[in-house]
Scaffold this active site. Structure first.
Site, PDB file in Angstrom:
ATOM      1  N   LYS A 160      -5.215 -11.950  -6.549  1.00 53.44           N
ATOM      2  CA  LYS A 160      -6.445 -12.012  -5.755  1.00 53.44           C
ATOM      3  C   LYS A 160      -7.425 -10.936  -6.187  1.00 53.44           C
ATOM      4  O   LYS A 160      -7.017  -9.867  -6.655  1.00 53.44           O
ATOM      5  CB  LYS A 160      -6.125 -11.889  -4.260  1.00 53.44           C
ATOM      6  CG  LYS A 160      -5.757 -10.500  -3.811  1.00 53.44           C
ATOM      7  CD  LYS A 160      -5.774 -10.358  -2.289  1.00 53.44           C
ATOM      8  CE  LYS A 160      -5.376  -8.913  -1.962  1.00 53.44           C
ATOM      9  NZ  LYS A 160      -5.237  -8.600  -0.572  1.00 53.44           N
ATOM     10  N   LYS A 217       0.831  -1.210   0.000  1.00 61.54           N
ATOM     11  CA  LYS A 217       0.000   0.000   0.000  1.00 61.54           C
ATOM     12  C   LYS A 217       0.864   1.259   0.000  1.00 61.54           C
ATOM     13  O   LYS A 217       0.522   2.242  -0.659  1.00 61.54           O
ATOM     14  CB  LYS A 217      -0.919   0.015   1.229  1.00 61.54           C
ATOM     15  CG  LYS A 217      -2.064  -0.988   1.147  1.00 61.54           C
ATOM     16  CD  LYS A 217      -3.042  -0.758   2.288  1.00 61.54           C
ATOM     17  CE  LYS A 217      -3.986  -1.927   2.475  1.00 61.54           C
ATOM     18  NZ  LYS A 217      -4.792  -1.803   3.703  1.00 61.54           N
ATOM     19  N   LYS A 249     -10.460  -4.662  -4.486  1.00 61.57           N
ATOM     20  CA  LYS A 249     -10.969  -3.362  -4.927  1.00 61.57           C
ATOM     21  C   LYS A 249      -9.882  -2.546  -5.582  1.00 61.57           C
ATOM     22  O   LYS A 249     -10.112  -1.866  -6.566  1.00 61.57           O
ATOM     23  CB  LYS A 249     -11.490  -2.575  -3.711  1.00 61.57           C
ATOM     24  CG  LYS A 249     -12.880  -2.927  -3.322  1.00 61.57           C
ATOM     25  CD  LYS A 249     -13.877  -1.895  -3.809  1.00 61.57           C
ATOM     26  CE  LYS A 249     -15.111  -2.597  -4.168  1.00 61.57           C
ATOM     27  NZ  LYS A 249     -16.381  -2.278  -3.749  1.00 61.57           N
TER      28      LYS A 249
HETATM   29  P1  TYM Z   1     -10.535  -6.225   4.313  1.00 59.35           P
HETATM   30  O1  TYM Z   1     -11.608  -5.236   4.586  1.00 59.35           O
HETATM   31  O2  TYM Z   1      -9.525  -5.889   3.279  1.00 59.35           O
HETATM   32  O3  TYM Z   1     -11.186  -7.585   3.879  1.00 59.35           O
HETATM   33  C1  TYM Z   1     -12.199  -8.229   4.642  1.00 59.35           C
HETATM   34  C2  TYM Z   1     -11.999  -9.728   4.603  1.00 59.35           C
HETATM   35  O4  TYM Z   1     -12.065 -10.217   3.262  1.00 59.35           O
HETATM   36  C3  TYM Z   1     -10.958 -11.070   3.004  1.00 59.35           C
HETATM   37  N1  TYM Z   1     -10.619 -11.012   1.582  1.00 59.35           N
HETATM   38  C4  TYM Z   1     -10.487 -12.080   0.774  1.00 59.35           C
HETATM   39  N2  TYM Z   1     -10.615 -13.403   1.010  1.00 59.35           N
HETATM   40  C5  TYM Z   1     -10.435 -14.229  -0.034  1.00 59.35           C
HETATM   41  N3  TYM Z   1     -10.142 -13.821  -1.285  1.00 59.35           N
HETATM   42  C6  TYM Z   1     -10.008 -12.519  -1.577  1.00 59.35           C
HETATM   43  N4  TYM Z   1      -9.719 -12.119  -2.809  1.00 59.35           N
HETATM   44  C7  TYM Z   1     -10.173 -11.577  -0.512  1.00 59.35           C
HETATM   45  N5  TYM Z   1     -10.109 -10.226  -0.443  1.00 59.35           N
HETATM   46  C8  TYM Z   1     -10.382  -9.902   0.843  1.00 59.35           C
HETATM   47  C9  TYM Z   1      -9.848 -10.523   3.879  1.00 59.35           C
HETATM   48  O5  TYM Z   1      -8.847 -11.487   4.103  1.00 59.35           O
HETATM   49  C10 TYM Z   1     -10.605 -10.144   5.132  1.00 59.35           C
HETATM   50  O6  TYM Z   1     -10.745 -11.248   5.992  1.00 59.35           O
HETATM   51  N6  TYM Z   1      -7.180  -5.730   7.961  1.00 59.35           N
HETATM   52  C11 TYM Z   1      -8.496  -6.273   7.669  1.00 59.35           C
HETATM   53  C12 TYM Z   1      -9.594  -5.756   8.574  1.00 59.35           C
HETATM   54  C13 TYM Z   1      -9.360  -5.933  10.035  1.00 59.35           C
HETATM   55  C14 TYM Z   1      -9.404  -7.146  10.770  1.00 59.35           C
HETATM   56  C15 TYM Z   1      -9.182  -6.781  12.124  1.00 59.35           C
HETATM   57  C16 TYM Z   1      -9.577  -8.476  10.430  1.00 59.35           C
HETATM   58  C17 TYM Z   1      -9.133  -4.917  10.930  1.00 59.35           C
HETATM   59  N7  TYM Z   1      -9.024  -5.438  12.193  1.00 59.35           N
HETATM   60  C18 TYM Z   1      -9.145  -7.744  13.143  1.00 59.35           C
HETATM   61  C19 TYM Z   1      -9.538  -9.429  11.436  1.00 59.35           C
HETATM   62  C20 TYM Z   1      -9.317  -9.073  12.772  1.00 59.35           C
HETATM   63  C21 TYM Z   1      -8.865  -5.882   6.253  1.00 59.35           C
HETATM   64  O7  TYM Z   1      -8.397  -4.896   5.734  1.00 59.35           O
HETATM   65  O8  TYM Z   1      -9.804  -6.650   5.675  1.00 59.35           O
END
Ligand code: TYM
Length: 332
Positions: free
Chosen positions: A195, A112, A198
């Site tokens: 993957k 990022k 967005k």
């Molecule tokens: P975020 O908002 O990017 O994504 C949410 C969840 O979706 C999963 N994900 C995917 N899984 C499979 N294939 C894909 N192409 C794919 N794209 C996204 C992500 O792995 C995620 O589980 N940092 C985290 C948010 C967060 C969080 C936390 C998660 C903040 N605090 C505490 C767990 C525990 C995030 O940006 O997810």
């Protein structure tokens, strides 16, 4: 009951299919068997610039989608991260426990930051994973249901929890990632070696859950496969076809070998037509339900008020214990 915690960012537009299959779908299942805490991570969202009005709207939209996906406020605790100030407070303590080099090695940060340019990337983006550590440890979570891209952040959580416990005495539960092999990584429909996301996917490769169903069907039908015609699960040789099989299998409950058999001798067209139909059947009611929740802001607000209260009760207890362990003078 063992406890799970997870979070999702309030992105513009809607969640994508990777978010749903990689994470949210598991959240819905786990609320039946676990003490479940799920949140929309608005503090994390502002690590990259956000328009205030849009952030507020996207946070509501995220909550509406989580409810539409099947989260039940009577079975889980659903809340917005900024409603629970303990996240930022424990985040600070965790920042002071994290090595600069350790944080510098986080691959999502590096990606990022590279995209934004070193001068524009915020310090918040740098400590993003540490805030995530605080999110998880505040609730003494046993498991964290996420996609593969979050594994490194959960490793960091385990490291910091062990470090804190070693230095100050047993305080935090050491959490485990809960990552389903089949859906750990859903791929871009146009470039099935990266993957679905967005920020990186082309519009045609990204299935937004709130797209018009017609658009979704079209994206599925124009998914990139390969020049062969055999429908076989093989991530290395046939990443496109394998991705479609994974999605179809997860949404219908049919095992992959069963699907391979069903499509034996048929072309990719048949697979895509069927998957398009299954996707339309999935997104059509999802879109309707999301709209219903958006049209009823009072219900949404009361869900969040109740969620924040339940979350704070747990978070406040962990934070108080942590402050005491660290040696802060109690406020009288
Ligand atoms: P975020 O908002 O990017 O994504 C949410 C969840 O979706 C999963 N994900 C995917 N899984 C499979 N294939 C894909 N192409 C794919 N794209 C996204 C992500 O792995 C995620 O589980 N940092 C985290 C948010 C967060 C969080 C936390 C998660 C903040 N605090 C505490 C767990 C525990 C995030 O940006 O997810």
């Amino acid at each position: 009951r063992p406890r799970v915690l997870s979070g999702i960012q309030p992105t513009a537009g809607s969640f994508h299919l990777g978010n749903y299959l990689g994470a949210v779908r598991q959240w819905v299942a786990l609320q039946e068997t676990h003490d479940a805490f799920y949140m929309v991570v608005d503090l994390h969202a502002i690590t990259i610039p956000q328009d205030p009005k849009e952030l507020r709207a996207n946070t509501r939209l995220a909550v509406a989608q989580l409810l539409a996906a099947g989260l039940d406020p009577d079975r889980c605790t659903l809340f917005v991260q900024s409603h629970v100030p303990e996240h930022a407070q424990l985040g600070w303590v965790m920042n002071c426990l994290t090595g600069f080099g350790e944080a510098s090695r986080m691959t999502q940060f590096k990606d990022k930051a590279a995209k934004q340019g070193a001068d524009r990337a915020s310090v918040g983006l740098f400590t993003y994973p540490v805030l995530q550590v605080a999110d998880i440890l505040l609730y003494q979570a046993n498991e964290v249901p996420v996609g593969e891209d979050q594994r490194q952040h959960i490793e960091l959580t385990r490291d910091l929890a062990e470090r804190f416990n070693g230095r100050f005495g047993e305080t935090f539960t050491i959490p485990k990632p809960y990552i389903l092999k089949e859906t750990a990584k859903i791929y871009d429909l146009q470039d099935p070696t990266v993957k679905m996301s967005k920020s990186a996917s082309t519009p045609k490769g990204l299935i937004n859950l709130l797209d018009e169903p017609k658009v979704t069907a079209k994206k599925v039908k124009s998914a990139v496969t390969d020049t062969d015609t055999v429908i076989r699960y093989d991530v290395v040789e046939k990443p496109g076809v394998s991705n479609l099989l994974t999605i179809l299998s997860t949404l219908t409950g049919a095992e992959i070998p069963e699907l391979e058999e069903r499509y034996a001798g048929k072309g990719y067209g048949a697979l895509k037509t069927d998957l398009a139909e299954v996707m339309v059947e999935f997104v059509t009611p999802f879109k309707e339900r999301t709209q219903q929740y958006l049209d009823d802001p009072e219900t949404l607000d009361s869900v969040l008020a109740k969620g924040a209260e339940k979350a704070r009760a747990v978070a406040a207890e962990t934070l108080a214990r942590t402050y005491d362990r660290v040696g802060f003078l109690p406020a009288k």
